[in-house]
Design an enzyme around this catalytic site. Structure first.
Site, short mmCIF file in Angstrom:
data_model
loop_
_atom_site.label_atom_id
_atom_site.label_comp_id
_atom_site.label_asym_id
_atom_site.label_seq_id
_atom_site.Cartn_x
_atom_site.Cartn_y
_atom_site.Cartn_z
N ASN A 208 0.64 -1.44 0.18
CA ASN A 208 0.15 -0.29 -0.10
C ASN A 208 0.62 1.63 0.10
OD1 ASN A 208 1.01 0.77 2.34
ND2 ASN A 208 -0.64 -1.37 3.26
N LYS A 287 10.00 -16.31 -10.94
CA LYS A 287 8.63 -15.80 -11.20
C LYS A 287 7.80 -15.88 -12.53
CE LYS A 287 7.97 -11.47 -14.10
NZ LYS A 287 9.65 -11.20 -15.37
#
Ligand code: PMT
Length: 411
Positions: A208, A287
Site C-alpha cells: 500500500n 517469477k
C-alpha cells in the site's frame, strides 16, 4: 517542533562552521527563532552576513563591541534562549566550557544561561578520541549538557573516523528533545510504522501507499519526550531514527513476530502501520509468466498484529489507527472495540493533506470517553497530540519520577 522557541546557536571555529547556515535554516523550518553567536575563529569559515541573512537576526560576534552589547548583549542572549546549541563545537570551545571559562561572547553566554545546552563536537578523529577531550565532554554531560555524537566518515583533514558534524536534521532533533517535556520518561513505547509487503513471487508483491512518516513521527516524538522507543517498521525509504531501536520487517507475519516479542516489555503500543489485511495464498518460487486472459489470485488473511500479536497486560496502553475513507468515526469506533484498544486515531485518508505519503495529517482521537477532532497539522504535531493523550491516560507518575523530572528541568 520548535514553534515559539528561541535557539541561540553558538558556532565555533572548525571547518564544519560552513554548515552553520544550513543548521539555521533547519531550525527555522521547525518554527524556531535563531540567534547566532559566532566566535572569532568561526568568522574565518563563515561570515556574519551569511548567518544574518538566513537567520533574519543580527549576528553577535564580540563581547566588547559597544553597539552589539547594547543591542544584542550577552545577558539578553542568555536570558532569551530556550536552548543553546553549539555546532560545531571545537575541542577548544569544549575545553573552555568544561572549565567554566568566560573569555569571549559564546563562553560568557554559556555561563549566564539557564537554558539547556546541546553540544555537537566536530574535529579531527585523533583530537576527538583524545582523553582530554573525552574527559571534558564527560564533564559537560555530568553537568546536564547533551552531547550529540559526531558521525563517522571521511574528515576534512584527510582522516577517517568519528568527527563529522551530523546532518542538520539530527541536530534539530536533539534541540527538540532538549525543549520537549519529559512526560514519557520511564515509559517503553513500541511503535509500528510503514506498509507491509506480501510477495506473489520473487519480483512482485501486494502493498500500500504508506511511507512510514506518521509512525516514525510518533517514534521520534516519544523519544524526545523521554520514552525508550522501539520502532518496528515495514519497508519504507526512511532512515533509522537516531537513538531509537529500529526493527525492519517486510511482511505482516514478520511484523506480528517482532511485535509479539517486543510488546512484552512495552508500557505503550502505538500501531500506525498500514498492515496488509490479505496476502497471496501461495507464493510462487519462480517469477510467474504472463498468460492469456484474466488472472485469478487467491488471498488469505494475514495475522492482525495489533489485535492478536500485542501481548496484553493490565496498565499497557494500546493505541491503533484507522485509515478510512467513509463513515470515518463510526468505523474507527468499531475497530476500537473489535481490537480492544484504549484509543484509536481515526484517519480520513481521503481528506486534503491527510493520510498516506504526505507530511501533514487530519485525525480524530477516539476513545470510549469521547472524540477530539484535530485540524490539519504536520505529522510531528499530530504525533505530539497523540502522545499528549497517552500521557494523560497513563497512571499518575510516581513521586520519584516527578522529582527526577523537576531536577532535570531545573538544570
Ligand atoms: O505512513 P504514512 O504515509 O505516513 O501514512 C500514515 C497512515 C495513513 C498509514 C496512518 O496514519 C494510518 O492510518 N495507519 C493505519 C493504517 C491501517 O492499516 O489502518 P486499518 O484501519 O486497516 O487498521 C486498523 C489498525 O489495525 C491499525 O492500527 C493497523 O496498524 C492495525 N492492523 C491492521 C491490519 C492487520 N493485519 N494488522 C494490524 O495490526
Amino acid at each position: 517542533m520548535l514553534e515559539g522557541k528561541t535557539v541561540v546557536l553558538g558556532v565555533s571555529g572548525g571547518i564544519a562552521a560552513y554548515k552553520a547556515p544550513e543548521i539555521v535554516r533547519a531550525l527555522r523550518r521547525e518554527g524556531a527563532r535563531v540567534r547566532v553567536v559566532l566566535t572569532r575563529a568561526a568568522r574565518e569559515f563563515v561570515t556574519p552576513l551569511a548567518l544574518q541573512t538566513v537567520s533574519g537576526e543580527p549576528v553577535a560576534t564580540d563581547l566588547f563591541d559597544l553597539t552589539q552589547e547594547s543591542e544584542i548583549g550577552h545577558i539578553d542572549l542568555a536570558d532569551t534562549a530556550d536552548v543553546v546549541l553549539i555546532a560545531p563545537a571545537t575541542a577548544n570551545a569544549i575545553a573552555k566550557a568544561a572549565v567554566g571559562m568566560a573569555d569571549d561572547l559564546l563562553t560568557t553566554v554559556l555561563l549566564a544561561t539557564r537554558a539547556p545546552v546541546v553540544v555537537a563536537p566536530a574535529m579531527n578523529v585523533h583530537m576527538y578520541e583524545n582523553a582530554l577531550v573525552r574527559e571534558n565532554l564527560a564533564r559537560l554531560v555530568k553537568h546536564g549538557w547533551t552531547v550529540v555524537e559526531p558521525d563517522e566518515g571521511a574528515l576534512a583533514c584527510g582522516y577517517e573516523g568519528p568527527g563529522r558534524l551530523p546532518d542538520a536534521d539530527v541536530l534539530v532533533e536533539a534541540v527538540g528533545s532538549a525543549v520537549a517535556p519529559d512526560d514519557l520518561e520511564g515509559e517503553a513505547v513500541l511503535v509500528t510504522a510503514g506498509p507491509t509487503r506480501e510477495s506473489l513471487d520473487p519480483v512482485r508483491f501486494l502493498s500500500n501507499r504508506s511511507s512510514g512518516k506518521m509512525g516514525f513521527a510518533v517514534a521520534r516524538a516519544a523519544a524526545r519526550r523521554g520514552a525508550r522507543v522501539v520502532l518496528v517498521a515495514g519497508p519504507c525509504g526512511l532512515p533509522d531514527p537516531r537513538g531509537i531501536e529500529t526493527v525492519r520487517v517486510e511482511t505482516a507475519e514478520e511484523m506480528a513476530v517482532a511485535v509479539r516479542r517486543r510488546s512484552r516489555s512495552a508500557t505503550v503500543v502505538v500501531a500506525a502501520a498500514a498492515v496488509a489485511d490479505y496476502r497471496p495464498a501461495k507464493r510462487e518460487t519462480q517469477k510467474s509468466a504472463k498468460k492469456k486472459g484474466a488472472m485469478r489470485l487467491a488471498l488469505e488473511p494475514t495475522p492482525d498484529v495489533v489485535a492478536s500479536a500485542v501481548v496484553r497486560k493490565p496498565g499497557r496502553l494500546v493505541v491503533g489507527f484507522a485509515a478510512e475513507t467513509t463513515d470515518v468515526e463510526e468505523r474507527a469506533k468499531a475497530k476500537l472495540e473489535r481490537k480492544a484498544l484504549d484509543l484509536i486515531v481515526a484517519n480520513d485518508v481521503s481528506a486534503e493533506g491527510a493520510g498516506f505519503d504526505v507530511d501533514t495529517n487530519v485525525v480524530t482521537l477516539v476513545s470510549r470517553a469521547g472524540s477530539e477532532a484535530l485540524p490539519l497539522l504536520s505529522k510531528d504535531r499530530v504525533a505530539d497530540a497523540i502522545l499528549d493523550r497517552i500521557a494523560a491516560l497513563r497512571v499518575r507518575p510516581s513521586k520519584k519520577r516527578v522529582a527526577r523530572t523537576k531536577k532535570r528541568r531545573a538544570r
